[in-house]
Scaffold this motif. Structure first.
Motif, short mmCIF file in Angstrom:
data_model
loop_
_atom_site.label_atom_id
_atom_site.label_comp_id
_atom_site.label_asym_id
_atom_site.label_seq_id
_atom_site.Cartn_x
_atom_site.Cartn_y
_atom_site.Cartn_z
N GLY A 140 14.50 14.96 -3.87
CA GLY A 140 13.21 16.05 -3.84
C GLY A 140 13.55 17.07 -2.86
N ALA A 141 14.76 17.09 -2.07
CA ALA A 141 15.02 18.03 -1.19
C ALA A 141 15.09 19.52 -1.82
CB ALA A 141 16.55 17.70 -0.57
N TYR A 142 15.65 19.47 -3.26
CA TYR A 142 15.86 21.03 -3.64
C TYR A 142 14.20 21.34 -3.71
CZ TYR A 142 16.89 24.27 -7.53
OH TYR A 142 17.12 25.40 -8.30
N ASP A 143 13.44 20.67 -4.42
CA ASP A 143 11.99 21.11 -4.71
C ASP A 143 11.31 21.47 -3.72
OD1 ASP A 143 12.89 18.60 -6.91
OD2 ASP A 143 12.01 20.46 -7.84
N GLN A 144 11.60 20.52 -2.41
CA GLN A 144 11.00 20.97 -1.41
C GLN A 144 11.27 22.28 -0.60
OE1 GLN A 144 11.93 18.02 1.75
NE2 GLN A 144 10.11 18.72 3.25
N LEU A 145 12.31 22.54 -0.56
CA LEU A 145 12.87 23.98 0.04
C LEU A 145 12.55 25.14 -0.89
CD1 LEU A 145 14.12 25.07 2.73
CD2 LEU A 145 16.22 25.00 1.53
N SER A 146 12.60 24.65 -2.21
CA SER A 146 12.28 25.80 -3.18
C SER A 146 10.91 26.40 -3.12
CB SER A 146 12.82 25.28 -4.51
OG SER A 146 11.99 25.84 -5.50
N PHE B 116 4.14 2.72 -8.38
CA PHE B 116 3.75 3.53 -7.22
C PHE B 116 2.59 4.70 -7.20
CE2 PHE B 116 7.46 2.12 -5.54
CZ PHE B 116 8.87 2.90 -5.71
N ALA B 117 1.67 4.92 -6.21
CA ALA B 117 0.92 5.64 -6.30
C ALA B 117 1.42 7.06 -5.42
CB ALA B 117 -0.30 5.30 -5.53
N ALA B 118 1.55 8.08 -6.12
CA ALA B 118 2.06 9.21 -5.40
C ALA B 118 0.80 9.93 -4.62
CB ALA B 118 2.78 10.19 -6.08
N GLU B 127 5.76 15.03 -4.35
CA GLU B 127 5.70 14.15 -5.49
C GLU B 127 7.06 13.98 -6.42
OE1 GLU B 127 1.02 15.68 -6.05
OE2 GLU B 127 2.37 15.40 -7.87
N GLU B 128 8.03 15.06 -6.08
CA GLU B 128 9.14 15.17 -6.79
C GLU B 128 9.90 14.05 -6.06
OE1 GLU B 128 7.64 19.36 -7.55
OE2 GLU B 128 7.69 17.70 -5.96
N GLN B 129 9.89 13.99 -4.85
CA GLN B 129 10.61 12.79 -3.82
C GLN B 129 10.37 11.54 -4.52
OE1 GLN B 129 9.72 13.03 0.13
NE2 GLN B 129 11.37 11.74 0.89
#
Ligand SMILES: Nc1nc2c(ncn2[C@@H]2O[C@H](COP(=O)(O)OP(=O)(O)OP(=O)(O)O)[C@@H](O)[C@H]2O)c(=O)[nH]1
Ligand SMILES: Nc1nc2c(ncn2[C@@H]2O[C@H](COP(=O)(O)OP(=O)(O)OP(=O)(O)O)[C@@H](O)[C@H]2O)c(=O)[nH]1
Ligand SMILES: [Mg+2]
Ligand SMILES: [Mg+2]
Lengths: 293, 278
Positions: A140-146, B116-118, B127-129
């Motif tokens: 999720g690093a890409y999404d976080q920074l974006s 999992f509960a996000a 959430e993506e993570q």
């Protein structure tokens, strides 16, 4: 005259080491405890204690100041001095040129979040900002920074499919240079002193993008590990500045003193919350006052 | 001769320094040292040279009394509840989300199913993570939009688990400073709504004195049942284990020793004790 002799005799008694030593020991202990609770390096605290003790036992008390006030002043001056003195420079980057800043630091220290804070700060100076996600490891690093870039009003460069962080960094910086972006911030994956191939990746990234500034993002809650960790980063690539995060909690950030001692890099900014506007220019005086409780 | 405070002074101070250099909070280091002093004053020694080894072994015992490990599978089996829900809490960046993925892998290796509960609906990319981890582990993740009520996400995940005969629910929450009243109130609400069977405090082992405050305040907010300490691989001496255990007296289940799913090991108190004494 008699009163003069009596007067100076009284002064002598009041200055008698027997009276002062116990008070002085207690005073040193109080200061020691405050610094230790603030996460200042244990050896540094013990060393400082010896220096203060010497100074306040030897020096004549200036008029109108108690021995406690003198002791605190001695520590305050010494620590502020360690941090480069209390004349904080207002961080500035030049307009019309490109400045490349590389963010490095331990896992979870706050690099990605701090990238958005730097954006907030430097946009106010009218500078155009570009954020490069050279973290191709963290989920999720890409999404976080974006998402942060969008929120903060910065251009964003990332590459979900490239497995080489050095390439991503190089391509991102190149793309932003071509667009004339004035401040390019390269965010990297977290790493620590024992991950030697990750540390050498930093030197490869630095070699590829030739940053103007390498900023160590340090967690304000860090304990006695601060010195060794900062040293490891500094031995990899010269750390130019420090960004100290999470000072909005109860941690005093004493570990930062060790980081400064290890890298000789000044602390430029502190993070005071999760939001991008929660960034402050570092003030050695205010920081040290908080350390001393 | 009988040991006096004066005889013990040097050894005790050395032990307190050893604790602090290993990241044991000052208040805990002082507390342990004064307990050690109380134990040792008046004990008889033949020679003064016997003091240090005597203090060392008393110290070791004291540390053992103050460090507890625990087995997650035993805890889960003992409650015999399905679904069994676990909430992960802690301050920002300590490794909660990554630890959930590791614990998931561990539990799945033991034949358990989970969801999992996000419930971090706040932080950018959160959430993506957790979704990436869920996909890699082939685990279902229940998530809502960013800004949604975290308690609702937790509740939904538990309902989903009930309806689908799933063994466990692992609830991710947003990092928060223990000094942020609003966020601590929010955490209390999530806890009340989700009513998890286990709440695990995830602490960063590189933390200094703040580890004590974090554990104390989080424990006042929602009861902490167990602890996981992360980033041990960064060479932390683990003193935070002592600070946290001494203050909330709950078992430490695991240590995080890296960023991969396999990088989780059961907590062994001997490891911390050797760091302090060694
Ligand atoms: N309260 C508070 N939280 C912060 C601050 N700076 C960062 N955070 C939070 O700390 C957590 C970690 O921040 P990240 O930006 O993901 O850290 P990172 O260094 O990029 O992490 P890695 O990329 O995994 O190494 C997030 O929850 C942030 O919101 C701060 O100054 N105060
Ligand atoms: N070296 C090492 N890194 C770890 C460990 N556990 C987590 N990390 C890393 O620490 C960083 C932060 O992890 P997260 O799981 O995002 O932490 P978090 O507590 O969920 O963060 P917030 O939700 O922002 O509060 C990531 O880069 C992880 O890979 C560990 O045991 N060792
Ligand atoms: Mg990051
Ligand atoms: Mg998280």
């Amino acid at each position: 005259s008699l009163s003069g002799a009596l007067g100076s005799a009284i002064k002598k008694v009041l200055r008698a080491p027997v009276v002062d030593e116990k008070v002085v020991k207690e005073l040193i202990r109080d200061i020691q405890r405050a610094l230790l609770q603030s996460d200042v390096n244990v050896k540094l605290v013990l060393e400082l204690s010896k220096n203060i003790e010497k100074k306040i036992l030897e020096e004549d008390l200036p008029p109108g100041i108690t021995r406690r006030e003198l002791a605190i002043k001695v520590v305050y001056d010494e620590l502020v001095g360690l941090l480069g003195g209390d004349k904080p420079q207002l961080p500035k980057y030049p307009k019309g040129r490109t400045t490349i800043v590389l963010l490095v630091g331990i896992q979870g220290s706050g690099k990605t979040t701090s990238a958005s804070k730097l954006t907030f700060y430097f946009k106010k100076q009218g500078l155009s900002m570009g954020l490069v996600c050279a973290d191709n490891f963290r989920a999720g690093a890409y999404d976080q920074l974006s998402q942060l870039a969008t929120k903060a009003g910065a251009e964003f460069y990332g590459d979900r499919t490239n497995s080489n962080a050095v390439d991503i960094a190089k391509n991102g910086v190149k793309a932003f240079k071509e667009k004339g972006i004035e401040v390019i911030i390269v965010d990297t994956a977290g790493r620590h002193k024992n991950e030697s191939d990750l540390l050498s990746e930093i030197s490869q990234i630095a070699e590829a993008v030739k940053p103007d500034e390498i900023m160590l993002v340090l967690d304000g809650t860090i304990g006695q590990q601060a010195m060794q960790q900062a040293e490891a980063f500094d031995q990899t690539t010269k750390i130019g500045t420090i960004f100290l995060t999470k000072l909005d909690g109860s941690a005093k950030g004493g570990g930062a003193l060790s980081a400064v001692a290890a890298t000789k890099a000044p602390i430029r900014f502190i993070g005071t919350g999760e939001g991008m506007e929660e960034i402050e220019v570092f003030s050695p005086g205010r920081f040290v006052s908080r350390l001393l409780g | 001769r009988e040991l006096s405070e004066k005889d013990l002074e040097a050894s005790l101070w050395n032990f307190q320094v050893a604790l602090m250099e290993c990241d044991v909070a000052l208040l805990v280091a002082e507390e342990l040292t004064s307990r050690l002093k109380a134990k040792m004053v008046g004990t008889k020694v033949k020679r003064l040279g016997d003091i240090t080894p005597l203090v060392q072994s008393a110290f070791e015992d004291l540390l053992k009394e103050n460090l507890a490990s625990g087995d997650l599978l035993t805890i889960i089996k003992a409650k015999g509840k399905k679904p069994f829900s676990i909430m992960f809490i802690g301050v920002n960046g300590t490794g909660k989300t990554t630890t959930i993925a590791k614990v998931a892998r561990y539990l799945m290796d033991h034949g358990l199913t989970l969801v999992f509960a996000a419930a971090d609906t706040f932080r950018a990319g959160s959430e993506e993570q957790i979704e990436v981890h869920a996909n890699r582990l082939n685990v279902k993740v229940i998530k809502h939009k960013y800004g949604a009520d975290p308690a609702a996400v937790a509740y939904d995940a538990i309902s989903y688990a009930k309806n689908n005969n799933i063994d466990l629910v692992l609830i991710d929450t947003a990092g928060r400073m223990q000094t942020d009243k609003g966020l601590m109130d929010q955490l209390q609400k999530i806890y009340r709504v989700a009513s998890p069977d286990l709440s695990i405090f995830v602490g960063d082992s590189l933390t200094g004195n703040d580890a004590l405050q974090q554990a104390e305040e989080f424990n006042k907010c929602v009861p902490i049942d167990a602890v996981i300490l992360t980033k041990i691989d960064a060479d932390s001496k683990g003193g935070a284990a002592i600070s946290i255990s001494a203050s909330i007296k709950k078992p430490i289940l695991f240590l995080g020793v890296g960023q991969e799913y396999k990088d989780i090991i059961p907590f062994d108190p001997e490891w911390v004790i050797n760091n302090v004494l060694g």
